[in-house]
Scaffold this motif. Structure first.
Motif, short mmCIF file in Angstrom:
data_model
loop_
_atom_site.label_atom_id
_atom_site.label_comp_id
_atom_site.label_asym_id
_atom_site.label_seq_id
_atom_site.Cartn_x
_atom_site.Cartn_y
_atom_site.Cartn_z
N SER A 1 -10.28 6.63 54.44
CA SER A 1 -9.41 6.06 53.43
C SER A 1 -8.32 7.05 53.07
CB SER A 1 -10.23 5.72 52.19
OG SER A 1 -9.37 5.40 51.13
N SER A 2 -7.11 6.51 52.82
CA SER A 2 -6.00 7.38 52.43
C SER A 2 -5.89 7.52 50.94
CB SER A 2 -4.68 6.83 53.01
OG SER A 2 -4.43 5.55 52.46
N ASP A 3 -6.68 6.77 50.17
CA ASP A 3 -6.58 6.84 48.72
C ASP A 3 -7.16 8.15 48.22
OD1 ASP A 3 -6.17 5.11 46.14
OD2 ASP A 3 -8.06 6.17 45.92
N LYS A 4 -6.48 8.75 47.23
CA LYS A 4 -6.90 10.06 46.74
C LYS A 4 -7.35 10.01 45.28
CE LYS A 4 -5.68 11.57 50.67
NZ LYS A 4 -6.63 11.05 51.64
N GLY A 5 -7.66 8.80 44.75
CA GLY A 5 -7.97 8.70 43.34
C GLY A 5 -9.06 9.64 42.87
N LEU A 6 -10.29 9.41 43.32
CA LEU A 6 -11.41 10.23 42.88
C LEU A 6 -11.31 11.64 43.44
CD1 LEU A 6 -14.18 10.64 41.59
CD2 LEU A 6 -15.19 9.69 43.67
N LEU A 7 -11.05 11.76 44.73
CA LEU A 7 -11.04 13.08 45.36
C LEU A 7 -9.92 13.95 44.82
CD1 LEU A 7 -11.83 12.15 49.07
CD2 LEU A 7 -13.38 12.88 47.26
N GLU A 8 -8.82 13.33 44.43
CA GLU A 8 -7.73 14.12 43.86
C GLU A 8 -8.14 14.73 42.52
OE1 GLU A 8 -2.92 13.59 43.20
OE2 GLU A 8 -4.22 11.85 43.02
N LYS A 9 -8.94 14.00 41.77
CA LYS A 9 -9.38 14.51 40.47
C LYS A 9 -10.30 15.71 40.60
CE LYS A 9 -9.18 10.05 38.07
NZ LYS A 9 -9.98 9.01 37.37
N VAL A 10 -11.05 15.77 41.70
CA VAL A 10 -12.05 16.85 41.84
C VAL A 10 -11.56 17.97 42.76
CG1 VAL A 10 -13.94 15.26 41.40
CG2 VAL A 10 -13.23 15.67 43.76
N GLY A 11 -10.28 17.96 43.10
CA GLY A 11 -9.72 19.06 43.89
C GLY A 11 -9.85 18.89 45.38
N LEU A 12 -10.12 17.66 45.85
CA LEU A 12 -10.24 17.41 47.28
C LEU A 12 -9.26 16.33 47.69
CD1 LEU A 12 -14.15 17.34 47.51
CD2 LEU A 12 -12.66 19.26 48.09
N ALA A 13 -8.01 16.48 47.26
CA ALA A 13 -7.01 15.42 47.42
C ALA A 13 -6.79 15.04 48.87
CB ALA A 13 -5.70 15.84 46.77
N ARG A 14 -6.85 16.00 49.78
CA ARG A 14 -6.55 15.71 51.17
C ARG A 14 -7.79 15.44 52.02
NH1 ARG A 14 -1.50 19.76 52.74
NH2 ARG A 14 -0.17 19.17 50.98
N THR B 1 -24.08 6.44 51.36
CA THR B 1 -23.81 7.61 52.20
C THR B 1 -22.46 7.42 52.87
OG1 THR B 1 -26.18 7.86 52.63
CG2 THR B 1 -24.66 9.06 54.07
N ALA B 2 -21.56 8.39 52.69
CA ALA B 2 -20.22 8.29 53.26
C ALA B 2 -19.87 9.58 53.99
CB ALA B 2 -19.19 8.01 52.16
N PRO B 3 -19.36 9.48 55.23
CA PRO B 3 -18.88 10.68 55.92
C PRO B 3 -17.63 11.23 55.25
CG PRO B 3 -18.40 8.71 57.21
CD PRO B 3 -19.24 8.26 56.05
N LEU B 4 -17.51 12.53 55.19
CA LEU B 4 -16.40 13.18 54.51
C LEU B 4 -15.88 14.32 55.37
CD1 LEU B 4 -14.77 13.50 51.79
CD2 LEU B 4 -16.50 15.17 51.13
N ALA B 5 -14.58 14.44 55.44
CA ALA B 5 -13.94 15.54 56.17
C ALA B 5 -12.83 16.11 55.30
CB ALA B 5 -13.38 15.06 57.50
N VAL B 6 -12.89 17.42 55.04
CA VAL B 6 -11.85 18.06 54.24
C VAL B 6 -10.71 18.49 55.15
CG1 VAL B 6 -13.49 18.82 52.48
CG2 VAL B 6 -13.01 20.30 54.43
#
Length: 694
Positions: free
Chosen positions: A163-176, A190-195
């Motif tokens: 997903s390109s949305d950064k709502g939640l991740l942007e708030k916690v410092g993982l915008a990209r 369970t969701a795969p995540l890549a920083v």
């Protein structure tokens, strides 16, 4: 649900602003369906439907401007009202967009401002006045297309489904960071995540778990992250929205009565409701080694009930022996004692047990090797009728008695470690697994000042209950703590809550909290029934294990007592000679030789001499003293006290007018003569059982 021209349901997909996927149904064709000319128009219409709202809104604005001009053209009052309404509507749009992304908020405000400004001008001057028609014909399609383009760009064509949305991740410092397609299970997502490559690592995600939990309004333990072992920037984010452990579940009996100890022990459940499994023996087919277990938790964290979960599972299996040391005098485990093969209180009895375990390990390893077992398996507990596992040189089946698995449990081990040294279990932990022996150590704080680092490193499995936050690193590996495990958050407020790290379970489960079964007061009777079953149907010590234990412990090790009549030899006693429990005589052992029916002897000269105020008596000669010392060792051995030191001879020294330094010298002489062996503890000696004549 809508259907197509053939009556079939059709599902369409749209992408919302938060990156989630919305699915709806409508008439049309499913992907891959063939369609005739009559259904092409319907298919194209419904493919275009998600993009029509901006165009419908543009047409509505033109109609509103034309109709408004009929009512308010050249009206000054209407001009003031429409202008104020336009400003208010634009401001409200900006204010309501606070919860969305900055880009969407700005786009919405510009669209509303432009539409309301044109509508106001059209109502006052007429839609055909001046440049208004050109502004509408150019501006309305541009705004509608901008929303269509925005909708198209929200679609993600990345094969990973990120997903390109950064709502939640942007708030916690993982915008990209990029989130892939989530797997939804009952009470678990369970969701795969890549920083971002080159900018962040899995460690940054671990540090952000607390902020993610805060953003989702969940407890810290509900959010975990499992890094991918093959990547420093990829992993899986696990969210458990509901704590299913809050409601205690109580023990209802063993999970596999009569099964093998090689089968999993069920000791509780995880927060998603799945059972918690623990294996003690290894499995060569599964590539799993045998394990030792550390049970760690602060006061009130539920160590006692956790121990009961494990012990009841162990005693319910047919091919295992349990040896238990408990300095608390079996306060929690009293109902299970009849089914335990060897139970020792703290102090000297535990010292004897530790020395016996050290002697048992090489004896068991030798037997397993002679019978071609590289590690203990259930077949080793059966009579050896297989030629592939024979100790005979001619290749025929040997028929040797089987060797049950052995579990040695050290409850409140901190007390034992203080008495016999912090490395008391090091050799056992390092060597026992290959001998079909598991060591379970239970204590409150497994810190380096209580347990040697070598021993701690040799306990690969851990049940970590609530503790002081500062003690978390003593219980759990850093990788599990980084993944989101936090036993310090529970303290003693959540008895039974724990993390389980052990071979045989998926590593992604290590940071998942679980809870052991509770033991209600009415469980005592069921535990007594289980102990009776184990006493009658459980394994008995094989000759190798029993012989090695007896060679060190003497009669301190007798094995499991016979059912119904207590220890062997008491079955033939008269009822008057047995206490109310049925397990022992009412006379002291030293008085058993006295015949209660015999006449008392006649009075002898000196019987009336005063007891007090006399001289202490003569001091025995050296030869007599050594004889008395040998007799004292024999008395200790007969009583089952196989570990002694100078402090144990205090009363004996007083009776025979001998000093403790003299006793220390005799202890050293006895060690040189082979009657004693040194133990780990300074000043403590193990009695070597005296040979018995054939």
């Amino acid at each position: 649900m809508a259907r197509n021209s053939n009556g079939r349901r059709v599902r369409h997909t749209d992408f919302l602003d938060n990156g989630m996927v919305a699915e709806y149904t409508g008439p049309g064709l499913l992907p891959g369906e063939s369609h005739g000319g009559g259904s092409i128009g319907a298919y194209l219409l419904h493919r275009a439907m998600p993009h029509l709202p901006p165009w419908v809104a543009a047409a509505g604005i033109g109609i509103a401007g034309g109709l408004g001009s009929l009512q308010w053209e050249q009206s000054a009052a209407a001009g003031v009202g429409l202008t104020l309404a336009s400003v208010a509507l634009t401001g409200a749009t900006w204010w309501m967009g606070k919860s969305t992304t900055q880009q969407r908020r700005l786009h919405s405000a510009i669209t509303v401002a432009a539409a309301s400004a044109w509508t106001t001008a059209a109502c006052l001057a007429g839609p055909a006045a001046g440049p208004l028609p050109d502004m509408y014909l150019i501006g309305a399609p541009v705004l509608a297309l901008s929303w269509n383009i925005r909708m198209i760009l929200r679609r993600n064509d990345d094969p990973a489904g990120q997903s390109s949305d950064k709502g939640l991740l942007e708030k916690v410092g993982l915008a990209r960071a990029q989130i892939g397609n989530a797997t939804v299970e009952p009470n678990r997502v369970t969701a795969p995540l890549a920083v971002e490559a080159g900018e962040q690592t899995n460690e940054d995600v671990s540090k952000a778990l607390g902020r993610i939990a805060s953003a989702l309004d969940l407890p810290t333990s509900a959010v975990r992250y499992q890094p991918d072992p093959g990547s420093s920037r990829r992993g899986e984010l696990v969210i458990v929205p509901e704590d299913m452990l809050a409601q205690a579940a109580y023990w209802e009996g063993p999970s596999n009565l009569g099964g093998s100890i090689a089968d999993p022990l069920v000791i509780g459940r995880y927060d998603d409701g799945s059972p918690m499994y623990l294996w003690l023996p290894g499995d060569p087919k599964a590539g799993r080694n045998g394990t030792h277990v550390l049970v760690a938790g602060g006061t009130g964290s539920g160590k006692g009930e956790t121990a009961l979960n494990l012990q009841t599972e162990i005693l319910s299996r047919r091919d295992v022996l349990l040896w238990l040391s408990d300095p608390k005098m079996f306060q929690d485990f009293r109902p299970l004692l009849p089914g335990i093969d060897w139970a020792a209180e703290g102090g000297t009895p535990t010292e004897v047990m530790v020395e016996a375990i050290k002697a048992v390990i090489p004896a068991r390893t030798r037997w397993l090797g002679q019978h071609n077992y590289r590690q203990w398996v259930p077949a080793a507990a059966e009579v050896q009728n297989d030629p592939a596992h024979t100790c005979r040189t001619d290749g025929r089946a040997c028929g040797c008695a089987g060797m049950p698995y052995l579990v040695t449990w050290m409850e409140e081990a901190a007390s034992t470690l203080r008495n016999i040294g912090d490395n008391a279990f090091t050799g056992i932990a390092q060597e026992a697994r290959s001998a079909g022996v598991s060591l379970i150590v239970s204590l409150q704080r497994p810190s380096f000042d209580q347990m040697s680092t070598s021993t701690r490193a040799s306990l690969p499995s851990v049940i970590a209950l609530g503790c002081d936050p500062r003690d978390e690193s003593f219980s759990l590996p850093d990788t599990v703590l980084d993944a989101g495990a936090h036993p310090g958050a529970w303290g003693n407020r959540r008895p039974g809550y724990c993390y389980l790290v052990t071979p045989g379970i998926d590593e992604t489960r290590y940071a998942s909290p679980g809870r052991t079964w509770g033991f209600a007061p009415d469980a005592v009777s069921l535990m007594e029934v289980l102990a009776d079953w184990a006493q009658r149907n459980g394994a008995v010590a094989d000759p190798i294990t029993a012989g090695a234990a007896s060679s060190v412990a003497g009669n301190a090790y007798t094995g499991r007592t016979a059912p119904s009549h207590g220890p062997a030899g008491h079955a033939a006693m008269e009822d008057d000679d047995v206490d109310e429990t049925g397990y022992g005589p009412l006379v002291d052992p030293e008085d058993e030789h006295i015949d209660p029916e015999a006449e008392l002897p006649e009075s002898q000269e000196g019987d009336d001499a005063p007891i007090f105020g006399r001289n202490s008596g003569r001091k025995p000669s050296p030869e007599e003293a050594r004889r008395l010392f040998a007799d004292a060792l024999a008395e200790f051995e007969a009583a089952g006290q196989m570990v002694v030191g100078p402090k144990d001879f205090t009363d004996w020294c007083d009776r025979h007018s001998l000093s403790r330094p003299w006793v220390s010298e005799r202890l050293k002489e006895a060690a040189m003569a082979g009657r004693l062996e040194a133990t780990n503890a300074t000043g403590r000696w193990r009695i070597v059982p005296a040979p018995v004549a054939a």
